[in-house]
Design a protein around this motif. Structure first.
Motif, mmCIF file in Angstrom:
data_model
loop_
_atom_site.group_PDB
_atom_site.id
_atom_site.type_symbol
_atom_site.label_atom_id
_atom_site.label_comp_id
_atom_site.label_asym_id
_atom_site.label_seq_id
_atom_site.Cartn_x
_atom_site.Cartn_y
_atom_site.Cartn_z
ATOM 1 N N MET A 197 0.824 -1.211 0.000
ATOM 2 C CA MET A 197 0.000 0.000 0.000
ATOM 3 C C MET A 197 0.858 1.261 0.000
ATOM 4 S SD MET A 197 -2.933 1.242 2.716
ATOM 5 C CE MET A 197 -1.810 1.465 4.087
ATOM 6 N N PHE A 198 1.904 1.280 0.802
ATOM 7 C CA PHE A 198 2.701 2.503 0.928
ATOM 8 C C PHE A 198 3.718 2.678 -0.191
ATOM 9 C CE2 PHE A 198 0.877 2.446 5.107
ATOM 10 C CZ PHE A 198 0.851 3.776 5.498
ATOM 11 N N SER A 199 4.117 1.588 -0.858
ATOM 12 C CA SER A 199 5.196 1.696 -1.848
ATOM 13 C C SER A 199 4.724 1.725 -3.300
ATOM 14 C CB SER A 199 6.174 0.528 -1.671
ATOM 15 O OG SER A 199 5.546 -0.706 -1.990
ATOM 16 N N GLN A 200 3.507 1.264 -3.547
ATOM 17 C CA GLN A 200 3.067 1.202 -4.942
ATOM 18 C C GLN A 200 2.892 2.603 -5.533
ATOM 19 O OE1 GLN A 200 -0.649 -0.919 -5.049
ATOM 20 N NE2 GLN A 200 -1.717 0.542 -3.746
ATOM 21 N N ASN A 201 2.897 2.652 -6.877
ATOM 22 C CA ASN A 201 2.763 3.927 -7.605
ATOM 23 C C ASN A 201 3.804 4.947 -7.158
ATOM 24 O OD1 ASN A 201 0.464 2.937 -9.005
ATOM 25 N ND2 ASN A 201 -0.854 3.526 -7.276
ATOM 26 N N ASP A 202 5.073 4.478 -7.166
ATOM 27 C CA ASP A 202 6.190 5.341 -6.801
ATOM 28 C C ASP A 202 6.006 5.921 -5.398
ATOM 29 O OD1 ASP A 202 8.620 6.672 -7.087
ATOM 30 O OD2 ASP A 202 7.701 8.428 -8.008
ATOM 31 N N TRP A 203 5.621 5.043 -4.469
ATOM 32 C CA TRP A 203 5.501 5.407 -3.051
ATOM 33 C C TRP A 203 4.508 6.551 -2.827
ATOM 34 C CZ3 TRP A 203 8.279 2.567 0.603
ATOM 35 C CH2 TRP A 203 9.256 1.704 0.091
ATOM 36 N N ALA A 204 3.415 6.511 -3.555
ATOM 37 C CA ALA A 204 2.440 7.607 -3.494
ATOM 38 C C ALA A 204 1.854 7.793 -2.100
ATOM 39 C CB ALA A 204 1.324 7.363 -4.517
ATOM 40 N N VAL A 205 1.512 6.684 -1.429
ATOM 41 C CA VAL A 205 0.894 6.793 -0.100
ATOM 42 C C VAL A 205 1.912 7.275 0.923
ATOM 43 C CG1 VAL A 205 -0.277 5.530 1.744
ATOM 44 C CG2 VAL A 205 -0.862 5.065 -0.633
ATOM 45 N N LEU A 206 3.156 6.819 0.802
ATOM 46 C CA LEU A 206 4.186 7.311 1.720
ATOM 47 C C LEU A 206 4.388 8.802 1.537
ATOM 48 C CD1 LEU A 206 6.377 6.641 3.847
ATOM 49 C CD2 LEU A 206 7.985 6.452 1.940
ATOM 50 N N ARG A 207 4.358 9.258 0.292
ATOM 51 C CA ARG A 207 4.510 10.697 0.037
ATOM 52 C C ARG A 207 3.337 11.474 0.649
ATOM 53 N NH1 ARG A 207 8.485 11.299 -3.910
ATOM 54 N NH2 ARG A 207 8.911 9.404 -5.116
ATOM 55 N N LEU A 208 2.126 10.926 0.501
ATOM 56 C CA LEU A 208 0.949 11.557 1.089
ATOM 57 C C LEU A 208 1.045 11.545 2.609
ATOM 58 C CD1 LEU A 208 -1.883 12.789 0.559
ATOM 59 C CD2 LEU A 208 -2.800 10.464 0.696
ATOM 60 N N PHE A 209 1.446 10.405 3.148
ATOM 61 C CA PHE A 209 1.597 10.236 4.595
ATOM 62 C C PHE A 209 2.581 11.247 5.175
ATOM 63 C CE2 PHE A 209 4.322 8.104 7.829
ATOM 64 C CZ PHE A 209 3.418 8.032 8.872
ATOM 65 N N SER A 210 3.665 11.512 4.436
ATOM 66 C CA SER A 210 4.696 12.429 4.918
ATOM 67 C C SER A 210 4.491 13.861 4.438
ATOM 68 C CB SER A 210 6.076 11.939 4.472
ATOM 69 O OG SER A 210 6.187 11.933 3.067
ATOM 70 N N GLU A 211 3.307 14.120 3.869
ATOM 71 C CA GLU A 211 2.968 15.462 3.401
ATOM 72 C C GLU A 211 4.010 15.977 2.402
ATOM 73 O OE1 GLU A 211 2.449 17.675 7.078
ATOM 74 O OE2 GLU A 211 0.346 17.050 7.178
ATOM 75 N N ASN A 212 4.463 15.053 1.530
ATOM 76 C CA ASN A 212 5.416 15.377 0.472
ATOM 77 C C ASN A 212 6.689 16.028 1.007
ATOM 78 O OD1 ASN A 212 3.949 14.460 -1.913
ATOM 79 N ND2 ASN A 212 2.505 16.111 -1.456
ATOM 80 N N ASP A 213 7.132 15.537 2.127
ATOM 81 C CA ASP A 213 8.385 16.037 2.692
ATOM 82 C C ASP A 213 9.530 15.708 1.731
ATOM 83 O OD1 ASP A 213 10.889 16.033 4.392
ATOM 84 O OD2 ASP A 213 9.419 16.630 5.908
#
Length: 306
Positions: free
Chosen positions: A161-177
């Motif tokens: 969930m967090f890594s797919q689509n070029d880590w899209a969810v991680l980026r969202l989770f980290s507010e695009n830090d």
């Protein structure tokens, strides 16, 4: 110009650990959190070094250049504590020294000053308050902000969930830090490393985990909290005073979660100001009954860590 730090490596009983060791003078151990490495201190460390301190900043097991054991159980907090105590001993850091922790490093720090109090003279937790305050006093705000801790429990699903689509969810989770592209994603993309990072949560935050006594510590504590932290409520930091036996104070500052990166100058200044305060002999100020209770709880704590 930002000072360049060079990692060293040491073989501990359980893992090969990477760490920074720079500067001279009074030593400070700096503990990072998720999903960072010791590089989260790259802006703060030079400031502390310039102020005359020696900084020791390890990559916790599973992060940075330290080994990443496969088993979930290898990431239990007791093993992380043993890593830090052994590192301290191997570096001949005799006597109690200063400790600073951020995020999971703050949780680890709270545990270290509780179960290994003889090794530390003071503690500065960044962002995360006492574990019992987090669990009991964070309120509904903390429950909302901490949704990801339960999401991380789902093995394989969370990784996907967090890594797919070029880590899209991680980026969202980290507010695009910007740290995501410069450090987190390159580190977590290595084979097995994202699972290793998530194992911190899986090994220590299971809902069915048996609760153990958490005796109050007499180590002086100064907390620093970012007012715009998207993952933590200020209540869990403020309520930490309920669970310590020694001096506790905290300060909220303008900032988000990654204070060592966002506000390095201010955080370093607050820490050094704290170090310049006279620290009372806390135990001598306790009432006789309180001191006896503290000794009994400490006895229980020593059994837990063994």
């Amino acid at each position: 110009m930002q000072r360049q730090l060079a990692r060293k490596h040491i073989m501990l009983q359980g893992i090969n650990m990477a760490y920074y060791d720079e500067g001279a003078g009074d030593p400070i151990i700096l503990l990072h959190g998720f999903p960072d490495s010791a590089d989260v201190w790259r802006k703060m460390a030079p400031l502390l070094i310039n102020d005359g301190y020696r900084i020791i900043a390890p990559d916790l097991r599973g992060f940075g250049e330290s080994d990443a054991p496969i088993a979930v159980g290898s990431y239990k907090i007791k093993y992380l504590m043993q890593d830090i105590v052994e590192l301290k001993q191997r570096l001949a850091l005799d006597g109690p020294i200063k400790l600073v922790g951020h995020d999971w490093g703050a949780i680890l720090g709270w545990c270290l000053i509780t179960f290994y109090p003889e090794h530390f003279s003071s503690f500065v937790p960044l962002s995360v308050g006492h574990p019992k305050a987090y669990a009991n006093d964070g309120g509904f705000e903390q429950q909302k902000k901490g949704w990801y801790t339960m999401a991380f429990q789902s093995e394989k699903f969370a990784e996907k969930m967090f890594s797919q689509n070029d880590w899209a969810v991680l980026r969202l989770f980290s507010e695009n830090d910007p740290e995501a592209d410069s450090n987190w994603i390159p580190d977590l993309s290595r084979p097995g490393r994202f699972t290793a990072a998530l194992n911190l949560y899986r090994a220590n935050l299971k809902p069915t985990k048996v609760k153990v006594p958490f005796p109050p510590t007499e180590i002086p504590v100064f907390g620093i909290f970012g007012k715009s932290d998207p993952y933590l409520s200020s209540a869990q930091m403020a309520a930490s005073s309920k669970y310590v036996g020694g001096p506790f104070s905290w300060q909220a500052i303008k900032g988000t979660h990654w204070l060592p990166l966002d506000k390095p100058e201010l955080v370093a200044e607050l820490i050094t100001n704290f170090y310049n305060l006279p620290l009372p002999d806390v135990k001598s100020t306790l009432k006789t009954t309180e001191a006896k209770t503290w000794d009994k709880l400490l006895h229980v704590a020593k059994k837990i860590k063994d």
